[in-house]
Scaffold this active site. Structure first.
Site, PDB file in Angstrom:
ATOM      1  N   ASP A   1      -2.480  -1.761  10.140  1.00  0.00           N
ATOM      2  CA  ASP A   1      -2.564  -1.764   8.676  1.00  0.00           C
ATOM      3  C   ASP A   1      -3.039  -3.109   8.108  1.00  0.00           C
ATOM      4  O   ASP A   1      -3.241  -3.225   6.898  1.00  0.00           O
ATOM      5  CB  ASP A   1      -1.180  -1.483   8.061  1.00  0.00           C
ATOM      6  CG  ASP A   1      -0.748  -0.029   8.240  1.00  0.00           C
ATOM      7  OD1 ASP A   1      -1.572   0.799   8.656  1.00  0.00           O
ATOM      8  OD2 ASP A   1       0.438   0.256   7.961  1.00  0.00           O
TER       9      ASP A   1
ATOM     10  N   MET B   1       5.445   0.305   3.372  1.00  0.00           N
ATOM     11  CA  MET B   1       4.469  -0.149   2.381  1.00  0.00           C
ATOM     12  C   MET B   1       3.634  -1.319   2.897  1.00  0.00           C
ATOM     13  O   MET B   1       2.983  -2.021   2.128  1.00  0.00           O
ATOM     14  CB  MET B   1       5.182  -0.522   1.077  1.00  0.00           C
ATOM     15  CG  MET B   1       5.883   0.660   0.431  1.00  0.00           C
ATOM     16  SD  MET B   1       6.367   0.314  -1.265  1.00  0.00           S
ATOM     17  CE  MET B   1       4.782   0.429  -2.117  1.00  0.00           C
TER      18      MET B   1
ATOM     19  N   LYS C   1       0.849  -1.207   0.000  1.00  0.00           N
ATOM     20  CA  LYS C   1       0.000   0.000   0.000  1.00  0.00           C
ATOM     21  C   LYS C   1       0.872   1.241   0.000  1.00  0.00           C
ATOM     22  O   LYS C   1       2.043   1.214   0.414  1.00  0.00           O
ATOM     23  CB  LYS C   1      -0.940   0.034   1.216  1.00  0.00           C
ATOM     24  CG  LYS C   1      -0.265   0.037   2.599  1.00  0.00           C
ATOM     25  CD  LYS C   1       0.212   1.360   3.132  1.00  0.00           C
ATOM     26  CE  LYS C   1       0.937   1.240   4.466  1.00  0.00           C
ATOM     27  NZ  LYS C   1       1.706   2.396   4.861  1.00  0.00           N
TER      28      LYS C   1
HETATM   29  O1  C5P Z   1      -0.485  -1.355  14.774  1.00  0.00           O
HETATM   30  P1  C5P Z   1       0.961  -1.613  14.499  1.00  0.00           P
HETATM   31  O2  C5P Z   1       1.502  -2.760  15.329  1.00  0.00           O
HETATM   32  O3  C5P Z   1       1.295  -1.754  13.072  1.00  0.00           O
HETATM   33  O4  C5P Z   1       1.722  -0.312  14.997  1.00  0.00           O
HETATM   34  C1  C5P Z   1       3.127  -0.281  15.127  1.00  0.00           C
HETATM   35  C2  C5P Z   1       3.507   0.925  15.947  1.00  0.00           C
HETATM   36  O5  C5P Z   1       3.238   2.120  15.205  1.00  0.00           O
HETATM   37  C3  C5P Z   1       2.735   1.095  17.241  1.00  0.00           C
HETATM   38  O6  C5P Z   1       3.338   0.403  18.284  1.00  0.00           O
HETATM   39  C4  C5P Z   1       2.802   2.597  17.453  1.00  0.00           C
HETATM   40  O7  C5P Z   1       4.053   2.972  17.983  1.00  0.00           O
HETATM   41  C5  C5P Z   1       2.746   3.139  16.052  1.00  0.00           C
HETATM   42  N1  C5P Z   1       1.380   3.509  15.625  1.00  0.00           N
HETATM   43  C6  C5P Z   1       0.785   4.630  16.167  1.00  0.00           C
HETATM   44  N2  C5P Z   1      -0.476   4.984  15.771  1.00  0.00           N
HETATM   45  C7  C5P Z   1      -1.128   4.275  14.832  1.00  0.00           C
HETATM   46  C8  C5P Z   1      -0.539   3.139  14.250  1.00  0.00           C
HETATM   47  C9  C5P Z   1       0.729   2.775  14.657  1.00  0.00           C
HETATM   48  O8  C5P Z   1       1.373   5.311  17.028  1.00  0.00           O
HETATM   49  N3  C5P Z   1      -2.340   4.659  14.462  1.00  0.00           N
END
Ligand code: C5P
Length: 303
Positions: free
Chosen positions: A143, A106, A16
């Site tokens: 994501d 991505m 993406k």
């Molecule tokens: O949800 P995911 O595990 O992909 O997120 C990885 C990191 O990215 C989270 O631990 C956080 O630090 C950051 N993040 C965030 N806000 C979001 C998505 C991700 O702060 N909406």
């Protein structure tokens, strides 16, 4: 090495680019509320699952050595989560054919998570509904739901609550791969540092951007592209500014950092222009590799 069993299932899953990434202030749980407009693009990983004595992960492709093969791999976590929900063991071999840049902004890891979920669901004959799979995706990462759905969508909350968007197109893109990856939490942390003491507005989707997506006008989309994480990614990787400049000099309509980076994305007016920009970017010496792709692309698909 690919799985040898005849009973194997392969899922193709897209990368993406965020055509708008509006980021709000950090929430008490550390996440950030987003208005995240995702566009899936035709750069795909393939995730193959086959019965095995125990959960194992292998990976082939550029930078496969940077993909974790332990239980932290999102594909392994997806298989484990799905198995737990159905009271079974995740006795599966997962093989990832990797084309999406690793830690590149991505959603390559998220793609593998969504791919493994769909593939294991089919391999184990579980017949999960779309809603059940989307709930599991949201548990795996912000994501991951979009990787399952593909096309174009607005993600709110952490980015996991999706509304599908109408799109024209195809839009023609070039992606420039940088050396090494960037940690998503580190980029959000830099965003917090750079915005400290300022009033961070509520993230909202741009009507002009949604309109440009719907009509398929690349010039209008180019004018509306924004990424609130770009200053943070550039602060951690100042050299990315040279890559962005090389792409616009070569004729891209617009250039931006893809998600949390360090991959950079270039919107062009046509397939021909995309190939010219890709060639010029490589010749500029400001990136390691380029990929030409179109969006929207379909979400996770059983092959
Ligand atoms: O949800 P995911 O595990 O992909 O997120 C990885 C990191 O990215 C989270 O631990 C956080 O630090 C950051 N993040 C965030 N806000 C979001 C998505 C991700 O702060 N909406």
């Amino acid at each position: 090495m690919t799985p040898s069993s005849a009973a194997k299932i392969t899922v193709r899953v897209p990368a993406k680019v965020n055509v708008q990434l509006a980021v709000g202030a950090a929430r008490p749980d550390g996440f950030h509320d987003l208005a995240n407009v995702f566009l899936a693009v035709s750069l795909f990983d393939e995730v193959t699952v086959a019965p095995a004595a125990a959960l194992t992960v292998t990976c082939e492709g550029t930078d496969a050595d940077r993909v974790p093969l332990d239980p932290t791999n999102l594909a392994a976590r997806a298989a484990t989560l799905l198995a737990e929900r159905h009271g079974r063991t995740p006795d599966v071999h997962i093989h990832i054919a990797k084309h999406i840049p690793v830690a590149g902004g991505m959603a390559g890891g998220s793609a593998d998570g969504a791919g493994a979920l769909l593939a294991c669901d089919a391999l184990w004959g579980l017949g999960s509904t779309r809603e059940e799979l989307l709930d599991l995706c949201a548990e795996l990462g912000s994501d991951v739901p979009f990787s399952l759905v593909g096309g174009a969508a607005l993600g709110v909350g952490r980015g996991e609550r999706l509304t599908t968007l109408e799109t024209g197109g195809p839009f023609h893109w070039v992606f420039a791969v940088a050396d090494g990856g960037l940690s998503t939490p580190a980029v959000y942390g830099e965003f917090d540092r750079l915005t400290e003491g300022t009033d961070v507005p509520e993230p909202t989707a741009s009507p002009a951007l949604l309109d440009a997506l719907r009509t398929g006008d690349p010039h209008a989309l180019a004018a509306a592209l924004t990424n609130d994480l770009q200053p943070a990614a550039l602060s951690l990787r100042p050299a990315l500014a040279d890559t962005l400049a090389a792409g616009t000099t070569a004729g891209a309509l617009a250039a931006l950092v893809s998600g949390s980076g360090p991959t950079t994305a270039f919107l062009t007016s046509s397939a021909d222009s995309a190939h010219q920009v890709a060639e010029a970017l490589l010749a500029s010496g400001t990136c390691r590799a380029t990929h030409v792709a179109t969006g929207p692309a379909p979400g996770a698909t059983l092959l």
